[in-house]
Design an enzyme around this catalytic site. Structure first.
Site, PDB file in Angstrom:
ATOM      1  N   TYR A   1      -0.436   3.851  15.552  1.00 34.05           N
ATOM      2  CA  TYR A   1      -0.446   4.969  16.639  1.00 34.05           C
ATOM      3  C   TYR A   1      -0.207   6.276  15.931  1.00 34.05           C
ATOM      4  CZ  TYR A   1       4.455   5.706  17.006  1.00 34.05           C
ATOM      5  OH  TYR A   1       5.591   6.180  16.546  1.00 34.05           O
TER       6      TYR A   1
ATOM      7  N   TYR B   1       6.395  -1.940  13.598  1.00 36.50           N
ATOM      8  CA  TYR B   1       8.077  -1.786  13.363  1.00 36.50           C
ATOM      9  C   TYR B   1       8.609  -3.242  13.177  1.00 36.50           C
ATOM     10  CZ  TYR B   1       7.206   2.686  15.587  1.00 36.50           C
ATOM     11  OH  TYR B   1       6.869   4.074  15.667  1.00 36.50           O
TER      12      TYR B   1
ATOM     13  N   GLY C   1      -3.293   1.219   4.118  1.00 38.23           N
ATOM     14  CA  GLY C   1      -3.646  -0.168   3.920  1.00 38.23           C
ATOM     15  C   GLY C   1      -3.010  -1.059   4.862  1.00 38.23           C
ATOM     16  N   GLY C   2      -1.503  -0.680   4.977  1.00 37.44           N
ATOM     17  CA  GLY C   2      -0.805  -1.528   6.000  1.00 37.44           C
ATOM     18  C   GLY C   2      -0.696  -0.937   7.203  1.00 37.44           C
TER      19      GLY C   2
ATOM     20  N   TYR D   1       6.532  -3.847  18.651  1.00 35.34           N
ATOM     21  CA  TYR D   1       5.254  -3.444  17.879  1.00 35.34           C
ATOM     22  C   TYR D   1       5.312  -4.026  16.592  1.00 35.34           C
ATOM     23  CZ  TYR D   1       2.354   0.229  15.576  1.00 35.34           C
ATOM     24  OH  TYR D   1       1.423   1.001  15.120  1.00 35.34           O
TER      25      TYR D   1
ATOM     26  N   SER E   1       6.745  -5.997   1.619  1.00 31.59           N
ATOM     27  CA  SER E   1       5.657  -5.903   0.879  1.00 31.59           C
ATOM     28  C   SER E   1       6.333  -5.594  -0.657  1.00 31.59           C
ATOM     29  CB  SER E   1       4.831  -4.310   0.952  1.00 31.59           C
ATOM     30  OG  SER E   1       5.742  -3.430   1.259  1.00 31.59           O
TER      31      SER E   1
ATOM     32  N   SER F   1       0.678  -1.100  -0.079  1.00 28.65           N
ATOM     33  CA  SER F   1       0.098  -0.057  -0.110  1.00 28.65           C
ATOM     34  C   SER F   1       1.021   1.248  -0.123  1.00 28.65           C
ATOM     35  CB  SER F   1      -1.073  -0.116   1.269  1.00 28.65           C
ATOM     36  OG  SER F   1      -1.968  -1.039   1.018  1.00 28.65           O
TER      37      SER F   1
HETATM   38  C1  LIG Z   1       9.081   6.611   8.420  1.00 30.57           C
HETATM   39  C2  LIG Z   1       7.995   5.970   9.106  1.00 30.57           C
HETATM   40  C3  LIG Z   1       7.452   6.395   9.940  1.00 30.57           C
HETATM   41  C4  LIG Z   1       6.335   5.607  10.637  1.00 30.57           C
HETATM   42  N1  LIG Z   1       5.562   6.263  11.551  1.00 30.57           N
HETATM   43  C5  LIG Z   1       4.711   5.571  12.106  1.00 30.57           C
HETATM   44  C6  LIG Z   1       3.650   6.020  13.122  1.00 30.57           C
HETATM   45  O1  LIG Z   1       3.658   7.281  13.319  1.00 30.57           O
HETATM   46  N2  LIG Z   1       2.709   5.318  13.711  1.00 30.57           N
HETATM   47  C7  LIG Z   1       2.630   3.932  13.307  1.00 30.57           C
HETATM   48  O2  LIG Z   1       1.737   3.320  13.825  1.00 30.57           O
HETATM   49  N3  LIG Z   1       3.475   3.277  12.274  1.00 30.57           N
HETATM   50  C8  LIG Z   1       4.367   4.269  11.755  1.00 30.57           C
HETATM   51  N4  LIG Z   1       5.393   3.341  10.944  1.00 30.57           N
HETATM   52  C9  LIG Z   1       5.209   2.172  10.639  1.00 30.57           C
HETATM   53  C10 LIG Z   1       4.203   1.711   9.740  1.00 30.57           C
HETATM   54  O3  LIG Z   1       2.718   1.643  10.334  1.00 30.57           O
HETATM   55  C11 LIG Z   1       4.188   0.288   9.124  1.00 30.57           C
HETATM   56  O4  LIG Z   1       5.399   0.234   8.368  1.00 30.57           O
HETATM   57  C12 LIG Z   1       3.260   0.167   8.282  1.00 30.57           C
HETATM   58  O5  LIG Z   1       2.973  -1.349   7.974  1.00 30.57           O
HETATM   59  C13 LIG Z   1       3.212   0.907   6.935  1.00 30.57           C
HETATM   60  O6  LIG Z   1       2.105   0.602   6.071  1.00 30.57           O
HETATM   61  P1  LIG Z   1       2.216   0.824   4.615  1.00 30.57           P
HETATM   62  O7  LIG Z   1       1.062   0.446   3.848  1.00 30.57           O
HETATM   63  O8  LIG Z   1       2.857   1.976   4.286  1.00 30.57           O
HETATM   64  O9  LIG Z   1       3.453  -0.257   4.140  1.00 30.57           O
HETATM   65  P2  LIG Z   1       3.508  -1.671   3.057  1.00 30.57           P
HETATM   66  O10 LIG Z   1       5.020  -1.660   3.278  1.00 30.57           O
HETATM   67  O11 LIG Z   1       2.863  -1.438   1.870  1.00 30.57           O
HETATM   68  O12 LIG Z   1       2.889  -2.946   4.118  1.00 30.57           O
HETATM   69  C14 LIG Z   1       3.302  -3.195   5.020  1.00 30.57           C
HETATM   70  C15 LIG Z   1       2.859  -4.563   5.656  1.00 30.57           C
HETATM   71  O13 LIG Z   1       1.629  -4.676   5.338  1.00 30.57           O
HETATM   72  C16 LIG Z   1       1.065  -5.294   4.179  1.00 30.57           C
HETATM   73  N5  LIG Z   1       0.089  -4.878   3.258  1.00 30.57           N
HETATM   74  C17 LIG Z   1       0.124  -3.651   2.597  1.00 30.57           C
HETATM   75  N6  LIG Z   1      -0.970  -3.304   2.028  1.00 30.57           N
HETATM   76  C18 LIG Z   1      -2.011  -3.985   2.596  1.00 30.57           C
HETATM   77  C19 LIG Z   1      -3.198  -4.220   2.295  1.00 30.57           C
HETATM   78  N7  LIG Z   1      -3.851  -3.466   1.651  1.00 30.57           N
HETATM   79  N8  LIG Z   1      -3.892  -5.440   2.937  1.00 30.57           N
HETATM   80  C20 LIG Z   1      -3.399  -6.353   3.940  1.00 30.57           C
HETATM   81  N9  LIG Z   1      -2.022  -5.972   4.120  1.00 30.57           N
HETATM   82  C21 LIG Z   1      -1.186  -5.027   3.560  1.00 30.57           C
HETATM   83  C22 LIG Z   1       2.311  -5.440   3.461  1.00 30.57           C
HETATM   84  O14 LIG Z   1       2.514  -6.762   2.788  1.00 30.57           O
HETATM   85  C23 LIG Z   1       3.303  -5.439   4.512  1.00 30.57           C
HETATM   86  O15 LIG Z   1       3.514  -6.800   5.127  1.00 30.57           O
HETATM   87  C24 LIG Z   1       6.435   4.344  10.178  1.00 30.57           C
HETATM   88  C25 LIG Z   1       7.151   3.708   9.254  1.00 30.57           C
HETATM   89  C26 LIG Z   1       8.111   4.411   8.841  1.00 30.57           C
HETATM   90  C27 LIG Z   1       8.972   3.806   7.595  1.00 30.57           C
END
Ligand SMILES: Cc1cc2nc3c(=O)[nH]c(=O)nc-3n(C[C@H](O)[C@H](O)[C@H](O)COP(=O)(O)OP(=O)(O)OC[C@H]3O[C@@H](n4cnc5c(N)ncnc54)[C@H](O)[C@@H]3O)c2cc1C
Ligand SMILES: *[C@@H]1O[C@H](CO)[C@@H](O)[C@H](O)[C@H]1NC(C)=O
Ligand SMILES: *[C@@H]1O[C@H](CO)[C@@H](O)[C@H](O)[C@H]1NC(C)=O
Ligand SMILES: *[C@@H]1O[C@H](CO)[C@@H](O)[C@H](O)[C@H]1NC(C)=O
Ligand SMILES: *[C@@H]1O[C@H](CO)[C@@H](O)[C@H](O)[C@H]1NC(C)=O
Ligand SMILES: *[C@@H]1O[C@H](CO)[C@@H](O)[C@H](O)[C@H]1NC(C)=O
Ligand SMILES: *[C@@H]1O[C@H](CO)[C@@H](O)[C@H](O)[C@H]1NC(C)=O
Length: 532
Positions: free
Chosen positions: A187, A473, A179-180, A470, A115, A106
């Site tokens: 949080y 993370y 999504g993820g 978490y 991902s 996502s």
């Molecule tokens: C710079 C940075 C700042 C962050 N700040 C915060 C914060 O303030 N609060 C917090 O809680 N977390 C934070 N995070 C962590 C973040 O919540 C996780 O990395 C989260 O999984 C990101 O979701 P994404 O869709 O961007 O990632 P992706 O890399 O797209 O997905 C993460 C995981 O979820 C799966 N996934 C993706 N899309 C879907 C979907 N549609 N359905 C089911 N599974 C899916 C993927 O396969 C992968 O396993 C931060 C991360 C980074 C790198």
């Protein structure tokens, strides 16, 4: 004569059948299957193969951790970018039919690149949900339907477009994909007042292992429980979340107050540990700890920056601080009164005066090579231990710690309400990060060793059975599934760190909704049936 013409004919036939037998590429078979299983012809532009000159830029587009873009890391065979929900259904059906491993992305912020990279299973293909990113705010109902590929910053912007007094309590970094993000909890700076993003989800649309679209009623309460906090990519593909909007005041106040070691950082941080989870629920003060050149002669020192959002004006904030945390010495000059949407930009680290429209670009503000870990702390860490911590930070190039307060609503929600379990009794969460800017093996080893050493040092000051972490993370040091042998007992080791007592219920749900383990990755929840 006749003989030779027959032999030419048979030679031709042999040649022809040889060319028929040339295996079509995985993407050709996949596209053919998509066309057979979709309501419409899949546009060729939705598929980007490794041979396409745009491949690297599509792969890189939202990949946040440069470690997983290195040449040595296996890349998807091709990337499929669905344009609507039925494409996602077809992708699941075809990946299953053709026996190709599937990853989906996502916002691309996964800490271990799960991902878009797969080190345990190749070949694989990647579904990029970046073009499913609409947000529909229903202001009469205080809800919104948000598609998986929308960034959290876009969601905040779309809400603020409709109302100055509604918001959503999720992540601080604006480029996270919803999504993820919500699958692991989500949080942010309003968690003490309203809980996590996942606590404020009312419904969802997912594609299950059979390629069916299910909403909350159709998937049932167990499945709906698991997707809120049980981690990404174990229980289906989220197409969209229905979220509950929460009230925010028209004026909020933000501040950042730095304290270096020379300014008594250790004493103040010790005090923060005693008060941060007990403060007024409208107040969220996190501590960002870095090494800076702020010493008296420009030498390296540790800076602890108190970075806060208060859901109220500066007058009331000053009263609250005077009563509960006068040691920080907050003054009126430190306080910035602003709107909630501008507080989002402030907390995310945009330069001041950046217009909220910047959130619509959905771009991350930085990318680097990084490794992170986390702890949930239940007892204040003594000052002597803090001194040891500073020594370690000063040995590293770009260390970062973020201490994030709990309490308030977080302590009021039961550990089993959703799959995210870290609630009552947690004073704060620590995130440890180290980042670097060149991908050599030496650099990687050096920084990974440093953070593992730091994590070992901290073991004496945090709960260890389990040593909680978490799931958003993601940390593969905690253990991974093998490709050929997904062992439940192995998975329990890291599973109880992320999910505590909820791990067993997650396994039960998995066994029911995906018994053949189609949705899998290095740290997916295994079904019980696979136990060797
Ligand atoms: C710079 C940075 C700042 C962050 N700040 C915060 C914060 O303030 N609060 C917090 O809680 N977390 C934070 N995070 C962590 C973040 O919540 C996780 O990395 C989260 O999984 C990101 O979701 P994404 O869709 O961007 O990632 P992706 O890399 O797209 O997905 C993460 C995981 O979820 C799966 N996934 C993706 N899309 C879907 C979907 N549609 N359905 C089911 N599974 C899916 C993927 O396969 C992968 O396993 C931060 C991360 C980074 C790198
Ligand atoms: C290459 O990928 C781009 C981006 O996904 C796409 O628009 C284009 O059609 C692809 N080209 C071919 C020949 O597949
Ligand atoms: C993609 O990222 C890798 C790793 O950082 C980099 O080497 C490469 O140049 C990038 N390519 C593009 C097209 O952005
Ligand atoms: C999905 O997208 C395609 C191509 O953009 C379009 O032709 C089709 O009608 C869409 N289907 C649905 C169900 O929206
Ligand atoms: C802080 O509180 C004390 C009493 O607890 C009071 O005397 C003082 O005036 C207050 N200061 C501010 C700035 O509100
Ligand atoms: C949490 O519960 C306590 C005690 O019941 C209550 O005083 C407090 O207002 C609650 N906090 C939130 C944010 O609901
Ligand atoms: C799978 O792994 C477990 C735990 O490491 C081990 O006990 C078991 O023998 C393995 N099974 C197979 C089939 O390799």
């Amino acid at each position: 004569m006749a003989l030779s013409s027959i032999s030419i004919l048979s030679l031709l036939l042999v040649l022809l059948s040889a060319s028929w037998a040339t295996p079509a590429s995985i993407e050709d078979n996949f596209i053919q299957c998509l066309d057979d299983n979709s309501e419409h012809v899949i546009p060729i532009s939705a598929v980007c193969a490794q041979t396409n000159s745009s491949f690297t830029s599509v792969l890189n587009s939202t990949a946040q951790n440069l470690r997983y873009l290195e040449p040595s890391v296996p890349k998807p065979q091709f990337i499929f970018t669905p344009l609507n929900e039925s494409d996602v259904q077809a992708a699941v059906i075809c990946a299953k039919k053709l026996g190709i491993h599937l990853r989906f992305r996502s916002g691309g912020h996964d800490y271990e690149g799960l991902s878009y990279a797969s080190e345990i299973e190749t070949p694989f293909i990647m579904l990029d949900l970046a073009r499913l990113r609409s947000t529909n705010v229903d202001i009469d109902d205080n809800t919104a339907w948000v598609q998986a590929g929308a960034t959290i910053g876009e969601v905040y912007y779309r809400i603020s477009e409709k109302s100055k007094t509604l918001g959503f309590p999720a992540g601080l970094c604006s480029s996270l994909g919803i999504g993820g993000h919500i699958t692991g909890g989500a949080y942010g700076s309003m968690m003490r007042k309203y809980g996590l993003g996942a606590d404020n989800v009312l419904d969802a649309r997912i594609v299950d292992v059979n390629g069916k679209i299910l909403d909350r009623a159709a998937m049932g309460e167990d499945h709906f429980w698991a997707i809120r906090g049980g981690g990404g990519a174990s229980f289906g593909i989220i197409l969209a979340w229905k979220i509950k909007l929460v009230p925010v005041p028209e004026t909020v106040t933000v501040f950042t107050v730095p304290k270096t070691l020379e300014q008594g950082a250790s004493k103040i941080l010790y005090r923060w540990q005693q008060v941060a989870d007990k403060l007024d629920e409208d107040l969220f003060i996190r501590v960002i700890i870095q090494v800076t050149k702020a010493g008296q002669k420009g030498e390296r020192t540790v800076t602890t920056a108190y970075n806060a959002l208060f859901l109220g004006d500066a007058d009331r904030l000053l009263q609250v601080m005077n009563q509960s945390f006068p040691e920080l010495g907050l003054t009126r000059k430190d306080c910035i009164e602003t709107s909630w949407i501008k507080s989002v930009l402030y907390i995310a680290g945009y330069p001041s005066e950046t217009p909220p429209e910047a959130l619509l670009q959905g771009k991350s503000l930085f990318k680097n090579y990084f490794k992170a870990k986390s702890d949930f702390v239940q007892q204040p860490i003594p000052e002597t231990a803090l001194e040891g911590l500073w020594k370690r930070l000063l040995q590293e190039d770009s260390p970062l710690m973020i201490w994030n307060p709990y309490g308030g609503m977080m302590a009021n929600i039961s550990e089993s309400a959703i799959a995210f379990p870290h609630r009552k009794g947690t004073l704060f969460k620590i995130q440890y990060v180290t980042s670097w800017y060149e991908g050599s093996q030496d650099a990687t080893t050096k920084h990974m060793d440093w953070i593992r050493g730091l994590y070992d040092y901290m073991a004496a000051y945090v709960p260890t059975s389990p040593r909680a972490a978490y799931v958003n993370y993601r940390d593969l040091d905690l253990g991974i599934n093998d490709k050929t042998n997904t062992s439940l007992s192995q998975a329990r080791v890291w599973g109880t760190k992320y999910f505590k007592g909820n791990f067993d219920r997650l396994v039960k749900v998995k066994s029911k909704v995906d018994p053949d383990n189609f949705f899998r990755h290095e740290q997916s929840i295994p079904p019980a049936l696979i136990e060797a």
